[in-house]
Write an enzyme that holds these catalytic residues in place. Structure first.
Site, PDB file in Angstrom:
ATOM      1  N   ASP A 289       0.828 -11.214  -4.923  1.00 32.90           N
ATOM      2  CA  ASP A 289       0.083 -10.398  -3.975  1.00 32.90           C
ATOM      3  C   ASP A 289      -1.315 -11.002  -3.856  1.00 32.90           C
ATOM      4  OD1 ASP A 289       0.012  -6.795  -3.376  1.00 32.90           O
ATOM      5  OD2 ASP A 289      -0.754  -8.462  -2.239  1.00 32.90           O
TER       6      ASP A 289
HETATM    7  C1  GLC Z   1      -2.117  -6.500   0.120  1.00 33.62           C
HETATM    8  C2  GLC Z   1      -0.958  -5.615  -0.274  1.00 33.62           C
HETATM    9  C3  GLC Z   1       0.378  -6.157   0.092  1.00 33.62           C
HETATM   10  C4  GLC Z   1       0.283  -6.991   1.358  1.00 33.62           C
HETATM   11  C5  GLC Z   1      -0.593  -8.192   1.055  1.00 33.62           C
HETATM   12  C6  GLC Z   1      -0.778  -9.085   2.287  1.00 33.62           C
HETATM   13  O1  GLC Z   1      -3.056  -6.540  -0.903  1.00 33.62           O
HETATM   14  O2  GLC Z   1      -0.914  -5.198  -1.635  1.00 33.62           O
HETATM   15  O3  GLC Z   1       1.265  -5.043   0.238  1.00 33.62           O
HETATM   16  O4  GLC Z   1       1.575  -7.412   1.765  1.00 33.62           O
HETATM   17  O5  GLC Z   1      -1.862  -7.817   0.559  1.00 33.62           O
HETATM   18  O6  GLC Z   1      -1.465  -8.414   3.287  1.00 33.62           O
END
Ligand code: GLC
Length: 743
Positions: A289
Site C-alpha cells: 500500500d
Molecule cells: C491508499 C489506500 C489504498 C489505495 C492506495 C492507492 O492509501 O490504503 O486502499 O488503493 O492508497 O490509492
C-alpha cells in the site's frame, strides 16, 4: 479490446514461455524498475500533491522515471478526477516513454475505482461497498463491477484497486464503509461477485484484493494502528473473504498497511509467503500500500533505513512497491541485489508475476495504449444498474407513527400527497451521498460532482413535485442557533412531514478517524427540536458507519439508512419514502446502541450476560440483517428432513414463507447456525446461507435450502477447520430447528 479472461488459475503456465523470454532479455535495472510503482503526481508538472493545472506529464520527470529508472507501474490521478480524454493523454504519454526504454515493456496503470470509476469525470457512480452489501445481491454487485471495468478500461486503465475484503467489524474504523460489512460469508460472496465482475466481464480488468489482511480491526478503531489478532481469529474471520476471492482467480493483492501482533504486515513472511503463496496458492501480484516500505522505518520503526526496509518487505514477499514518490525503493533494491543480500532469482519471482499480469491484461499486444476514444462507452448503458443498486441498498430500519393520509398506517410510505419539509446537514449534498474516493481522495470537492445528479432535496422535489417539498439548508457544523431558523421555517411552512437528512460528510483513511461514534454535531439537538413540533418525522441517515443515536431514536417515527448510495442515491431514497419502491435493503452489520457497545452479531454467549446476570446484555440498536419492507414476509415453517447427520452429509432445510402484506416483496432469507457445545467458545449465531426470494402479495411459498454439514465448521485451537459432532440448530427469523451431527 480487453484482455482475455484474466483469472490467474493456469494463466501463469500459459504465459510461461513468453514471460521467460522477456525475463531473459531484461537487465537487473529493468527488473527492479518493474517492481517500482509511482503515483502520477510524481511525474506531473508541479508538486506531487498539487500538480499545475491543467495537469500534464512533466517531460523530465516522466523520462527520468519511465526511461532512466524503467518504472513499470503508475497509479492514481494527480489529486482529482480526469476526463476520458485526459486519461488517454496521460496513459498514451506514459506508454510512449515506456517504448523508449530498452525493454519496451508497457507500464501497468492502476486506480481506485471503488464505487464506479471514481476518478473519471461524468462516470456512473454506484453505492459504496457497505451499501452494495446491504443489497445482499451478488448479481447486482457483479454487473456494476463489470460496468466499472468497461469505463476505466475505456480510459486506458486495466487495474482496479478494488474490492476491499477487510471486514467492517468495528464501526469506529474510518474505512468501515469500504467493506462488505461484518460477516465473513457475506463479504466472501460479495467479494467473489465483484472480482468476477471486474475480471470476467466483457471488458476484463484486474481486481485487487485489499488490504491483506486483518486490516480494520485495530485496538483503537483508528486506521493503520496496532491490531492484536491471534492466528485462530485471523483464520476464522479475516481470511475467508480473501481465500474465496483468490479461489475466484483474483489477479492481485494489496497489503495491509498496519501491524498485527507487533509485526507490520509488509514484513510478515508468514502472511505474505507461507500463508498467501504456499497455503492459499495465490499466484498473482502482491503490491504494497501507499509508501508502506518507507513507513517501516519512518512510522513502524522496525528498520533503520530504506535499504533495510526494502530487504524486509522483499523477504516477506511483496512483488511491487507503491513507493510512490521517489526512487528510494528502486535504488535500495538494486544495491541489495548487487551486494548479494537479495538474490536475483528472488527478483525474478516477482518480475515474472508482474509480466504475467501485464500479459494477461493484453499490454504486450496493445503496448498499454488506451482503446479508441470514440469507443468510450455511453454512460446510459450503466445507469440502470447503478440506480438499481442504490434502490436495493436503502434499508428501512423503523416505521411507526401515523401516515397523515391513512392514520391507521405507519408514517411510510408517504404516498402521493402531503407536504414535506426537508432539512439536515446531508440534505443538500451530493458529496454526502457518494462518500470518499469520489472525484478526489476525500470526496469533499463539489467541483467534481457528476453534472446533473441530484442531492436528496433535488431528488425529492423531482419525485414528489416541487410544490410538496420545502427545505432549509444546514451545514454539517451548523450551530444550535440555526435550529431556531429551521423551526421557524417549519412553522411557516406547516408541512405534513419532516424529513431529517442526518449522518456524515465524506472521509477516508486517517482523516476519517473519530473519537466518538455518536451522531455528532448538533444533529441530536435538531431531532429533539423538531420532535417538539409534534409532526411525523422521518430520519434518513446518509453515512459510512452506523453513528449511535439511541437517546433520540424515539423522536423519529421512521428511520432509513441510505449508507453512501452514490449518484443515484437521492432518487433511491425518494422512491422508498414515496413508496414506489418497496424497501429491501438489510443491514450488513450490527448497529451499536451506544458509542462503545459495538459487538457483532456472531458474538459469544458471555457477551449476552447483562448487568442483572440474565442473557440480555447484547442489545444493539438494530441487528445484523435487520430491515423492514412495506409488506412483511413471515417465516411460517421451518423443517428438516432428518434430525441427525453424518459428516459429509448435506442438510436439506425447508423454509415456509408467507407475505402477509399486499405488495410483492424482495425478501432476504438468512440461515444462522448454533453450535451448542464446541472446543472453541461457539458464537451465538453464525450466518451459513443467504438468498433473496420474491414473495408476491399474500403469497405463501417454500424455499429449499441445501447446507453441507461441513459448512458448520469453525477453526479449532489447532488451527484446523473442523465440524465437531454434537447438537446443533438452524435459525431462520424466529424459527429454529434442532439436529445432531454424528461422530
Ligand atoms: C491508499 C489506500 C489504498 C489505495 C492506495 C492507492 O492509501 O490504503 O486502499 O488503493 O492508497 O490509492
Amino acid at each position: 479490446m480487453g484482455c482475455e479472461n484474466t483469472t490467474t488459475d493456469g494463466a501463469v503456465g500459459s504465459h510461461a514461455v513468453f514471460v521467460d523470454s522477456v525475463l531473459q532479455s531484461m537487465t537487473l535495472e529493468d527488473k527492479v524498475g518493474e517492481m517500482t510503482q509511482l503515483t502520477l503526481g510524481a511525474i506531473g508538472v508541479g508538486k506531487p500533491y498539487k500538480l499545475v493545472e491543467p495537469q500534464r506529464l512533466d517531460t523530465a520527470k516522466a523520462y527520468d522515471a519511465l526511461v532512466t529508472n524503467r518504472v513499470g507501474s503508475v497509479l492514481n490521478c494527480g489529486n482529482h478526477e480526469h476526463t476520458p480524454e485526459k486519461w488517454h493523454e496521460f496513459i498514451a504519454g506514459i506508454q510512449h516513454y515506456a517504448q523508449q526504454k530498452e525493454s519496451k515493456i508497457p507500464v501497468l496503470y492502476g486506480v481506485d475505482a471503488i464505487h464506479g470509476p471514481t476518478y473519471t469525470t461524468n462516470a456512473v457512480l454506484v453505492p459504496q461497498q457497505i451499501g452494495l452489501a446491504a443489497t445482499w445481491n451478488e448479481d447486482l454487485v457483479r454487473e456494476n463491477a463489470e460496468n466499472t471495468a468497461a469505463q476505466i478500461f475505456g480510459c486506458g486503465i486495466p487495474w482496479n484497486f478494488s474490492p476491499v475484503l477487510d471486514l467492517g467489524r468495528d464501526p469506529r474504523w474510518p474505512r468501515f464503509w469500504e467493506t462488505f460489512g461484518e460477516d465473513p460469508l457475506l463479504a466472501s460472496r460479495m467479494g467473489v461477485a465483484m472480482v468476477e465482475g471486474y475480471q470476467n466481464g466483457e471488458v476484463p480488468i484486474a481486481a485487487t484484493l485489499k488490504h491483506f489482511f486483518g486490516y480494520g480491526f485495530t485496538l483503537s478503531g483508528n486506521d493503520r494502528t496496532p491490531a492484536w489478532i491471534p492466528e485462530r481469529e485471523l483464520r476464522e474471520y479475516f481470511l475467508p473473504s480473501f481465500k474465496a476471492a483468490i479461489d475466484a482467480g483474483a489477479m492481485s493483492i494489496m497489503v495491509n498497511s498496519g501491524e498485527i501482533n507487533g509485526i507490520p504486515v509488509h514484513t510478515n513472511k508468514w502472511m505474505l509467503t507461507d500463508l498467501l503463496r504456499d497455503e492459499l496458492g495465490f499466484e498473482g501480484v502482491v503490491v504494497t500500500d501507499w509508501e508502506d516500505v518507507k513507513y517501516l522505518y519512518t512510522r513502524h520503526m522496525v528498520a533503520k533505513d530504506y535499504k533495510e526496509a526494502t530487504r524486509m518487505s522483499i523477504e516477506a514477499g511483496i512483488d511491487m512497491c507503491m513507493v510512490p514518490l521517489d526512487f528510494g525503493f528502486t535504488e535500495a533494491l538494486l544495491a541489495l541485489v548487487r551486494e548479494g543480500s537479495i538474490s536475483e532469482s528472488r527478483i525474478d519471482e516477482s518480475v515474472r508475476r508482474i509480466l504475467v499480469m501485464k500479459k494477461q491484461l493484453g499490454l504486450f499486444e496493445t503496448g498499454g495504449m488506451p482503446p479508441a476514444l470514440e469507443d468510450y462507452p455511453n454512460r446510459e448503458e450503466f445507469e440502470d444498474d447503478a440506480a438499481q443498486a442504490a434502490l436495493e441498498s436503502i434499508t428501512l430500519l423503523k416505521n411507526e407513527g401515523q401516515n397523515v393520509v391513512d392514520p391507521v398506517q405507519p408514517v411510510l410510505p408517504l404516498g402521493k400527497s402531503g407536504k414535506l419539509f426537508v432539512t439536515g446537514p446531508t440534505a443538500h449534498s451530493l458529496n454526502a451521498l457518494n462518500g470518499g474516493w469520489t472525484g478526489t481522495w476525500q470526496g469533499r470537492d463539489t467541483v467534481y460532482n457528476t453534472p446533473g445528479m441530484p442531492h436528496l432535496v433535488e431528488a425529492l422535489s423531482n419525485r414528489f413535485g416541487i410544490k410538496r417539498v420545502v427545505s432549509e439548508k444546514l451545514a454539517m457544523d451548523f450551530e444550535t442557533a440555526e435550529i431556531d431558523r429551521v423551526i421557524r421555517a417549519i412553522e411557516q411552512t406547516r408541512p405534513d412531514y419532516v424529513v431529517l437528512a442526518l449522518g456524515e460528510m465524506p472521509y477516508t483513511e486517517i482523516p476519517g478517524n473519530d473519537e466518538d461514534l455518536a451522531l455528532f454535531g448538533n444533529q441530536k439537538a435538531l431531532i429533539r427540536a423538531v420532535h417538539k413540533m409534534g409532526l411525523p418525522t422521518i430520519g434518513v441517515f446518509i453515512e459510512g458507519r452506523p453513528r449511535t443515536f439511541d437517546d433520540v431514536e424515539p423522536f423519529m417515527d421512521a428511520i432509513v439508512m441510505a449508507y453512501l448510495p452514490g449518484d443515484f442515491g437521492g432518487d433511491a431514497i425518494a422512491q422508498v419514502l414515496e413508496g414506489s419502491y418497496n424497501p429491501s435493503g438489510r443491514l450488513p452489520f450490527t448497529w451499536p446502541r451506544h458509542p462503545s457497545s459495538h459487538v457483532t452479531y456472531d458474538h459469544k454467549h458471555t457477551e449476552e450476560i447483562g448487568t442483572d446476570f440474565y442473557t440480555n446484555g447484547f442489545n444493539p440498536q438494530y441487528s445484523f440483517s435487520h430491515g423492514l419492507s412495506y409488506s412483511s414476509v413471515e417465516v411460517t415453517d421451518l423443517r428438516l428432513e432428518q434430525t441427525s447427520y453424518d459428516m459429509g452429509d448435506t442438510i436439506h432445510l425447508m423454509v415456509g414463507l408467507t407475505n402477509v402484506g399486499d405488495r410483492i416483496t424482495n425478501e432476504l432469507v438468512c440461515v444462522f447456525s448454533q453450535d451448542s457445545v464446541a472446543s472453541i467458545t461457539p458464537s451465538v449465531d453464525r450466518l451459513r446461507y443467504f438468498d433473496r426470494v420474491m414473495v408476491g402479495p399474500r403469497e405463501s411459498m417454500s424455499l429449499s435450502v441445501s447446507l453441507p454439514v461441513e459448512e458448520l465448521s469453525f477453526i479449532n485451537a489447532a488451527l484446523q477447520e473442523v465440524v465437531e459432532p454434537g447438537a446443533f440448530s438452524l435459525r431462520v427469523g424466529s424459527k429454529t430447528v434442532a439436529f445432531n451431527v454424528n461422530e
